[in-house]
Enzyme design. Structure first.
Site, PDB file in Angstrom:
ATOM      1  CB  CYS A 144      -0.972  -0.013   1.171  1.00 34.79           C
ATOM      2  SG  CYS A 144      -0.281  -0.671   2.693  1.00 34.79           S
ATOM      3  CG  HIS A 237      -0.536   3.966   4.423  1.00 40.46           C
ATOM      4  ND1 HIS A 237      -1.309   3.834   5.543  1.00 40.46           N
ATOM      5  CD2 HIS A 237      -0.262   2.696   4.003  1.00 40.46           C
ATOM      6  CE1 HIS A 237      -1.512   2.540   5.790  1.00 40.46           C
ATOM      7  NE2 HIS A 237      -0.896   1.832   4.872  1.00 40.46           N
TER       8      HIS A 237
HETATM    9  P1  NAP Z   1      -7.686  -8.686   7.376  1.00 37.30           P
HETATM   10  O1  NAP Z   1      -8.588  -7.573   7.714  1.00 37.30           O
HETATM   11  O2  NAP Z   1      -6.999  -9.408   8.477  1.00 37.30           O
HETATM   12  O3  NAP Z   1      -8.527  -9.770   6.496  1.00 37.30           O
HETATM   13  C1  NAP Z   1      -7.995 -11.044   6.185  1.00 37.30           C
HETATM   14  C2  NAP Z   1      -8.992 -11.868   5.404  1.00 37.30           C
HETATM   15  O4  NAP Z   1      -8.395 -13.167   5.182  1.00 37.30           O
HETATM   16  C3  NAP Z   1     -10.332 -12.115   6.128  1.00 37.30           C
HETATM   17  O5  NAP Z   1     -11.373 -12.124   5.189  1.00 37.30           O
HETATM   18  C4  NAP Z   1     -10.135 -13.518   6.703  1.00 37.30           C
HETATM   19  O6  NAP Z   1     -11.366 -14.217   6.862  1.00 37.30           O
HETATM   20  C5  NAP Z   1      -9.334 -14.174   5.609  1.00 37.30           C
HETATM   21  N1  NAP Z   1      -8.620 -15.356   6.123  1.00 37.30           N
HETATM   22  C6  NAP Z   1      -7.804 -15.427   7.218  1.00 37.30           C
HETATM   23  N2  NAP Z   1      -7.336 -16.705   7.363  1.00 37.30           N
HETATM   24  C7  NAP Z   1      -7.895 -17.423   6.366  1.00 37.30           C
HETATM   25  C8  NAP Z   1      -7.803 -18.806   5.978  1.00 37.30           C
HETATM   26  N3  NAP Z   1      -7.074 -19.697   6.661  1.00 37.30           N
HETATM   27  N4  NAP Z   1      -8.483 -19.194   4.874  1.00 37.30           N
HETATM   28  C9  NAP Z   1      -9.233 -18.322   4.173  1.00 37.30           C
HETATM   29  N5  NAP Z   1      -9.366 -17.002   4.485  1.00 37.30           N
HETATM   30  C10 NAP Z   1      -8.691 -16.576   5.563  1.00 37.30           C
HETATM   31  O7  NAP Z   1      -6.524  -8.226   6.380  1.00 37.30           O
HETATM   32  P2  NAP Z   1      -6.526  -6.991   5.329  1.00 37.30           P
HETATM   33  O8  NAP Z   1      -5.945  -5.792   5.937  1.00 37.30           O
HETATM   34  O9  NAP Z   1      -7.858  -6.919   4.686  1.00 37.30           O
HETATM   35  O10 NAP Z   1      -5.440  -7.475   4.305  1.00 37.30           O
HETATM   36  C11 NAP Z   1      -5.714  -8.484   3.322  1.00 37.30           C
HETATM   37  C12 NAP Z   1      -4.469  -8.671   2.451  1.00 37.30           C
HETATM   38  O11 NAP Z   1      -4.215  -7.457   1.762  1.00 37.30           O
HETATM   39  C13 NAP Z   1      -3.212  -8.986   3.271  1.00 37.30           C
HETATM   40  O12 NAP Z   1      -2.421  -9.892   2.557  1.00 37.30           O
HETATM   41  C14 NAP Z   1      -2.540  -7.632   3.392  1.00 37.30           C
HETATM   42  O13 NAP Z   1      -1.153  -7.731   3.571  1.00 37.30           O
HETATM   43  C15 NAP Z   1      -2.901  -6.984   2.071  1.00 37.30           C
HETATM   44  N6  NAP Z   1      -2.961  -5.515   2.064  1.00 37.30           N
HETATM   45  C16 NAP Z   1      -3.634  -4.845   3.040  1.00 37.30           C
HETATM   46  C17 NAP Z   1      -3.726  -3.453   2.972  1.00 37.30           C
HETATM   47  C18 NAP Z   1      -4.449  -2.634   4.005  1.00 37.30           C
HETATM   48  O14 NAP Z   1      -4.357  -1.390   3.930  1.00 37.30           O
HETATM   49  N7  NAP Z   1      -5.153  -3.230   4.947  1.00 37.30           N
HETATM   50  C19 NAP Z   1      -3.151  -2.780   1.912  1.00 37.30           C
HETATM   51  C20 NAP Z   1      -2.491  -3.499   0.926  1.00 37.30           C
HETATM   52  C21 NAP Z   1      -2.413  -4.867   1.008  1.00 37.30           C
HETATM   53  P3  NAP Z   1     -12.120 -14.339   8.293  1.00 37.30           P
HETATM   54  O15 NAP Z   1     -12.792 -13.015   8.540  1.00 37.30           O
HETATM   55  O16 NAP Z   1     -13.085 -15.441   8.057  1.00 37.30           O
HETATM   56  O17 NAP Z   1     -11.070 -14.645   9.312  1.00 37.30           O
END
Ligand code: NAP
Length: 344
Positions: A144, A237
């Site tokens: 990001c 950010h």
């Molecule tokens: P998050 O809020 O923790 O969401 C994670 C997601 O993954 C949830 O839907 C969760 O489902 C699912 N998940 C977790 N364990 C799983 C499993 N074993 N099998 C299938 N699904 C599973 O994370 P996020 O911030 O949205 O980030 C998601 C991705 O985008 C990450 O790789 C992160 O590094 C990347 N990212 C994030 C941002 C940001 O600003 N947040 C920016 C760029 C990239 P449940 O709800 O069912 O647990």
């Protein structure tokens, strides 16, 4: 007829943003949402803690969340999966013939995987020919903070050449996912550590700004040093950047580079593309996350405070929305580009 798509990791911080941005998208229609075993089998409404500012779309709310198995009747999946599990799951979907557009870091630096910012490096899509997944493909969206930085550097890199960059980030709590950082940790505080973030910010822009040649990316030759901090901002950010260029340029030339920057996707009229990827503000106290994170649908990078640097040549401040430009919005723009270019 819209193209059916699915969201993996639909319940998280980025997954929710996908749901919001894809609602009423002119080309794509979300027909399935998937997440972990804990969420599977529940309706999306019951599985998610909806945190977007817009109402949860009724058609998605009533969908039953699926497990992340490659048996969903779509060709395109957007992945917002937790990094710990994304690598394996995304590989299985690609092997099963899906086009996976991922936000996770797992495949970003693989030599045959495009680390795509449509306005910056669309030629890197040529790497897809190197992938060995039969008909499936993986395309990744950069980190990001790296997206905002690369978009701000691109016009300077093209016109003047860049020798070195130092960046200090102040990153929003939504960047840590949901529920993310405990409120007791972040209130009244700045946390000077985000796991693996500095490494990503020091390497990903070199691939993004690199040159495609004969099936490979030749990384850009600049040096980047990054320091990353978590701050008590909800979204957006901010980065304080110092830069050393390969030639002497005036501040007016720098600002002109940002203001006149155009990209080779402009003519494609992609639905989520910003009118301009970079916006330079003259106000001495801009950009600010509260005021500018939604610039140009949340897809623009706000830049300001250009001034001389006593160590390098110039310093300035950048700001971009981490879950829109830096995640779901950026990934949707990648899918729009791939669709417009008719890449199969
Ligand atoms: P998050 O809020 O923790 O969401 C994670 C997601 O993954 C949830 O839907 C969760 O489902 C699912 N998940 C977790 N364990 C799983 C499993 N074993 N099998 C299938 N699904 C599973 O994370 P996020 O911030 O949205 O980030 C998601 C991705 O985008 C990450 O790789 C992160 O590094 C990347 N990212 C994030 C941002 C940001 O600003 N947040 C920016 C760029 C990239 P449940 O709800 O069912 O647990």
């Amino acid at each position: 007829m819209k193209i059916p798509v699915a969201i993996l990791g639909a319940t998280g911080s980025v997954g929710q943003r996908f749901v919001e941005l894809l609602h009423n998208h002119p080309w794509f229609d979300v027909v399935a949402v998937a997440a972990s075993k804990q969420s599977a089998g529940k309706t999306y409404r019951n599985a998610v803690n909806w945190l977007m500012h817009t109402p949860l779309p009724e058609n998605i709310a009533s969908m039953v969340v699926q497990e992340c198995q490659p048996n969903i009747p779509v060709k395109i999946v957007f992945s917002a999966l937790d990094t710990e599990v994304a690598g394996e799951i995304e590989k299985r979907f690609a092997e099963a013939g899906y086009l996976v557009i991922s936000n996770a870091s797992s495949h970003r630096m693989h030599s045959d995987v495009p680390l795509l910012i449509p306005e910056v490096n669309r030629s890197h899509l040529e790497l897809l020919d190197q992938q060995k997944f039969a008909t499936g493909k993986i395309v990744t969206n950069p980190n990001c903070s790296a997206i905002g930085l690369a978009l701000a550097l691109k016009p300077l890199h093209d016109r003047f050449g860049i020798e070195a960059v130092h960046i200090v980030t102040m990153q929003a709590v939504s960047g840590a996912g949901y529920p993310g950082v405990a409120s007791m940790d972040i209130m009244d505080n700045v946390i000077p550590y985000i796991k693996s973030e500095e490494e990503k910010l020091e390497t990903e822009p070199l691939k993004i700004l690199g040159t495609y040649s004969n099936g490979h990316i030749i990384p850009a030759s600049m040096k980047i040093s990054a320091q990353c901090n978590r701050v008590a901002v909800s979204d957006g950010h901010t980065g304080c950047v110092s830069i050393k260029l390969k030639q002497k340029v005036s501040p007016e030339m720098m600002i002109e580079a940002w203001r006149s920057c155009s990209s080779d996707i402009h003519h494609l009229n992609l639905p989520l593309a910003p009118k301009k990827a970079t916006h330079y503000f003259d106000e001495p106290n801009f950009p600010q996350p509260k005021l500018h994170r939604h610039l140009d649908k949340g897809m623009g990078v706000a830049i300001g405070r250009l001034r001389k640097c006593s160590l390098f040549d110039y310093k300035f401040t950048i700001l971009s929305h981490n879950t829109i430009r830096g995640a779901a919005g950026g990934a949707i723009l990648c899918a729009e580009l791939i669709h417009a270019l008719e890449i199969r």
